[in-house]
Write a protein that holds these residues in place. Structure first.
Motif, mmCIF file in Angstrom:
data_model
loop_
_atom_site.group_PDB
_atom_site.id
_atom_site.type_symbol
_atom_site.label_atom_id
_atom_site.label_comp_id
_atom_site.label_asym_id
_atom_site.label_seq_id
_atom_site.Cartn_x
_atom_site.Cartn_y
_atom_site.Cartn_z
ATOM 1 N N ARG A 1 0.856 -1.125 -0.101
ATOM 2 C CA ARG A 1 0.409 0.216 -0.155
ATOM 3 C C ARG A 1 1.188 1.021 -0.062
ATOM 4 N NH1 ARG A 1 -5.030 0.909 3.944
ATOM 5 N NH2 ARG A 1 -5.743 -0.462 2.040
ATOM 6 N N TYR A 2 0.703 1.874 -0.996
ATOM 7 C CA TYR A 2 1.437 2.710 -1.176
ATOM 8 C C TYR A 2 0.683 4.388 -0.101
ATOM 9 C CZ TYR A 2 4.105 1.716 -4.801
ATOM 10 O OH TYR A 2 5.309 0.756 -5.333
ATOM 11 N N PRO A 3 1.647 5.037 0.321
ATOM 12 C CA PRO A 3 0.636 6.215 1.228
ATOM 13 C C PRO A 3 -0.154 6.692 0.157
ATOM 14 C CG PRO A 3 3.661 6.877 0.979
ATOM 15 C CD PRO A 3 2.674 5.961 0.392
ATOM 16 N N GLY B 1 -3.264 5.767 -0.101
ATOM 17 C CA GLY B 1 -4.544 4.718 0.335
ATOM 18 C C GLY B 1 -4.314 3.697 -1.815
ATOM 19 N N VAL B 2 -3.107 4.056 -2.307
ATOM 20 C CA VAL B 2 -3.387 3.090 -3.339
ATOM 21 C C VAL B 2 -2.835 1.097 -3.127
ATOM 22 C CG1 VAL B 2 -2.959 2.475 -5.866
ATOM 23 C CG2 VAL B 2 -2.743 4.900 -4.901
ATOM 24 N N ASP B 3 -3.247 0.159 -3.279
ATOM 25 C CA ASP B 3 -3.127 -0.792 -2.966
ATOM 26 C C ASP B 3 -2.576 -1.110 -4.451
ATOM 27 O OD1 ASP B 3 -3.502 -1.377 -0.965
ATOM 28 O OD2 ASP B 3 -5.549 -1.875 -0.925
ATOM 29 N N ALA B 4 -1.163 -1.233 -4.673
ATOM 30 C CA ALA B 4 -0.199 -2.072 -5.624
ATOM 31 C C ALA B 4 -0.306 -3.134 -5.825
ATOM 32 C CB ALA B 4 0.467 -1.016 -5.791
ATOM 33 N N LEU B 5 0.028 -4.227 -4.696
ATOM 34 C CA LEU B 5 -0.277 -5.519 -4.569
ATOM 35 C C LEU B 5 -0.772 -5.871 -3.194
ATOM 36 C CD1 LEU B 5 3.738 -6.189 -4.611
ATOM 37 C CD2 LEU B 5 2.360 -6.330 -6.853
ATOM 38 N N GLY C 1 1.552 -7.292 -17.845
ATOM 39 C CA GLY C 1 0.076 -7.287 -16.947
ATOM 40 C C GLY C 1 0.500 -5.684 -18.113
ATOM 41 N N PRO C 2 -1.162 -5.244 -18.262
ATOM 42 C CA PRO C 2 -0.381 -3.599 -18.469
ATOM 43 C C PRO C 2 -0.288 -3.367 -17.687
ATOM 44 C CG PRO C 2 -2.280 -4.630 -17.757
ATOM 45 C CD PRO C 2 -2.176 -5.623 -17.417
ATOM 46 N N SER C 3 -0.543 -1.680 -17.898
ATOM 47 C CA SER C 3 0.851 -0.483 -17.261
ATOM 48 C C SER C 3 0.015 -0.317 -15.897
ATOM 49 C CB SER C 3 0.187 0.177 -18.226
ATOM 50 O OG SER C 3 0.816 1.793 -17.675
ATOM 51 N N GLY C 4 0.105 -0.057 -15.167
ATOM 52 C CA GLY C 4 -0.332 -0.012 -13.484
ATOM 53 C C GLY C 4 -0.615 -1.373 -12.914
ATOM 54 N N SER C 5 -0.307 -2.655 -13.584
ATOM 55 C CA SER C 5 -0.834 -3.301 -13.183
ATOM 56 C C SER C 5 -0.100 -3.905 -11.833
ATOM 57 C CB SER C 5 -0.886 -4.566 -14.326
ATOM 58 O OG SER C 5 -0.204 -5.002 -14.007
ATOM 59 N N GLY C 6 1.302 -3.008 -11.233
ATOM 60 C CA GLY C 6 1.763 -3.676 -10.609
ATOM 61 C C GLY C 6 2.761 -4.173 -10.362
ATOM 62 N N LYS C 7 3.788 -4.023 -12.336
ATOM 63 C CA LYS C 7 5.094 -4.710 -12.240
ATOM 64 C C LYS C 7 5.874 -4.122 -12.013
ATOM 65 C CE LYS C 7 4.069 -4.446 -16.525
ATOM 66 N NZ LYS C 7 3.253 -3.533 -16.453
ATOM 67 N N SER C 8 6.102 -3.124 -11.235
ATOM 68 C CA SER C 8 6.863 -2.280 -11.271
ATOM 69 C C SER C 8 6.821 -2.723 -9.797
ATOM 70 C CB SER C 8 7.184 -0.903 -10.826
ATOM 71 O OG SER C 8 6.967 -0.555 -13.045
ATOM 72 N N THR C 9 5.764 -2.436 -9.132
ATOM 73 C CA THR C 9 6.705 -2.672 -7.524
ATOM 74 C C THR C 9 6.147 -4.151 -7.269
ATOM 75 O OG1 THR C 9 4.504 -0.991 -7.345
ATOM 76 C CG2 THR C 9 4.389 -2.730 -5.610
ATOM 77 N N LEU C 10 6.151 -5.108 -7.565
ATOM 78 C CA LEU C 10 6.476 -6.417 -7.720
ATOM 79 C C LEU C 10 7.928 -6.935 -8.026
ATOM 80 C CD1 LEU C 10 5.738 -9.233 -6.822
ATOM 81 C CD2 LEU C 10 4.789 -9.196 -9.560
HETATM 82 P P1 ADP Z 1 2.937 -1.496 -13.257
HETATM 83 O O1 ADP Z 1 4.860 -1.211 -13.151
HETATM 84 O O2 ADP Z 1 2.607 -2.517 -13.996
HETATM 85 O O3 ADP Z 1 2.953 0.294 -14.493
HETATM 86 P P2 ADP Z 1 3.158 0.216 -10.455
HETATM 87 O O4 ADP Z 1 3.540 -1.007 -9.839
HETATM 88 O O5 ADP Z 1 3.789 0.958 -11.043
HETATM 89 O O6 ADP Z 1 2.689 -1.402 -12.272
HETATM 90 O O7 ADP Z 1 2.043 0.555 -10.378
HETATM 91 C C1 ADP Z 1 0.891 -0.462 -9.818
HETATM 92 C C2 ADP Z 1 0.122 1.292 -8.495
HETATM 93 O O8 ADP Z 1 0.544 1.149 -7.380
HETATM 94 C C3 ADP Z 1 -0.864 1.881 -9.265
HETATM 95 O O9 ADP Z 1 -1.999 2.250 -9.928
HETATM 96 C C4 ADP Z 1 0.857 2.890 -9.365
HETATM 97 O O10 ADP Z 1 -0.454 4.644 -9.984
HETATM 98 C C5 ADP Z 1 0.735 3.328 -8.404
HETATM 99 N N1 ADP Z 1 1.945 3.705 -7.547
HETATM 100 C C6 ADP Z 1 3.426 3.520 -8.456
HETATM 101 N N2 ADP Z 1 3.988 4.062 -7.028
HETATM 102 C C7 ADP Z 1 3.442 4.794 -6.287
HETATM 103 C C8 ADP Z 1 4.120 5.593 -5.126
HETATM 104 N N3 ADP Z 1 5.383 6.302 -5.440
HETATM 105 N N4 ADP Z 1 3.402 6.004 -4.726
HETATM 106 C C9 ADP Z 1 1.235 5.639 -4.731
HETATM 107 N N5 ADP Z 1 1.070 5.219 -5.891
HETATM 108 C C10 ADP Z 1 1.900 4.143 -6.352
#
Ligand code: ADP
Length: 219
Positions: A12-14, A16-20, A37-46
């Motif tokens: 959970r990012y500050p 309140g976004v639940d990225a995973l 996965g598509p953009s915004g799916s959580g790949k980078s977070t993973l």
């Molecule tokens: P992807 O790599 O698949 O494009 P991300 O992992 O970058 O996906 O993002 C997943 C979700 O988390 C998105 O809704 C994105 O906006 C949000 N998000 C990513 N990084 C941050 C951050 N540092 N702070 C707040 N929200 C974030």
């Protein structure tokens, strides 16, 4: 041996976004997989969590048997240096520095002497087919060659896991295909590799696909 074991991982990012949301992921030694996965799916977070660059809000992460949540920052850096190699879309090579020194720099943590680091770096560059480009600086190399230098840097220390984040994203089709061939070849030689991609075609060419959507693994 499991290289990656994620259990119930939530991020959970500050704001309140639940990225995973409750991700379970196991990667065994010797696998070659796509995280797609598509953009915004959580790949980078993973990627950040598997790469121990970030910690989950909830859940457990084990990388080559180490419980990441129990390690100090220093121990985490050591874990990352010894066990994980990173390749990024934009290469991240040091400008003005030869391919050889870019790769040798990645071996600083090993404590090897400069001469040995350079010898290992040269071997890694030979492995990626750049024996004749070692003295070139990044601006003298094509995109595909730069990415091969970055891959040599990532594998020179023989990490347990190679994480490649959109490794062909900045390349033309032919260079991208060559980079994927190289990843296949490294995998045949035993490397465990996860490729993060938004491109279903790239994912389909790999033996295993982990599909991510809205912060969950959907298949
Ligand atoms: P992807 O790599 O698949 O494009 P991300 O992992 O970058 O996906 O993002 C997943 C979700 O988390 C998105 O809704 C994105 O906006 C949000 N998000 C990513 N990084 C941050 C951050 N540092 N702070 C707040 N929200 C974030």
């Amino acid at each position: 041996m499991s290289v990656v074991e994620l259990t119930g991982v939530t991020k959970r990012y500050p704001g309140g976004v639940d990225a995973l949301r409750g991700v379970d992921l196991h990667v065994e030694q010797g696998e070659l997989l796509a995280i797609v996965g598509p953009s915004g799916s959580g790949k980078s977070t993973l990627l950040h969590i598997v790469g121990t660059l970030d910690l989950p809000t909830d859940g457990h992460v084990r990388i080559v048997g180490h419980d990441v949540g129990r390690l100090s920052d220093r121990a985490l850096s050591a874990l990352r240096a010894r066990h994980i190699g990173f390749v990024f879309q934009a290469f991240h090579l040091m400008p003005g520095v030869t391919a050889l020194d870019n790769v040798a720099e990645g071996l600083l943590y090993t404590g090897l002497s400069p001469v040995r680091r350079r010898r290992r770096a040269a071997e890694a560059l030979e492995r990626v087919g750049l024996a004749d480009r070692m003295r070139h600086r990044p601006h003298e190399l094509s995109g595909g060659q730069k990415q091969r230098v970055a891959i040599a840097r990532a594998v020179a220390g023989e990490p347990d896991l190679l994480l490649a984040d959109e490794p062909t994203g900045a390349l033309d089709t032919a260079s991208g295909a060559a980079v994927l061939d190289l990843l296949h070849e490294l995998n045949r030689d035993g490397a465990t590799i996860a490729v993060i991609t938004h491109d279903p075609e790239i994912a389909a060419a790999l033996p295993r696909q982990v599909r991510v959507r809205d912060g969950q693994v959907i298949g």
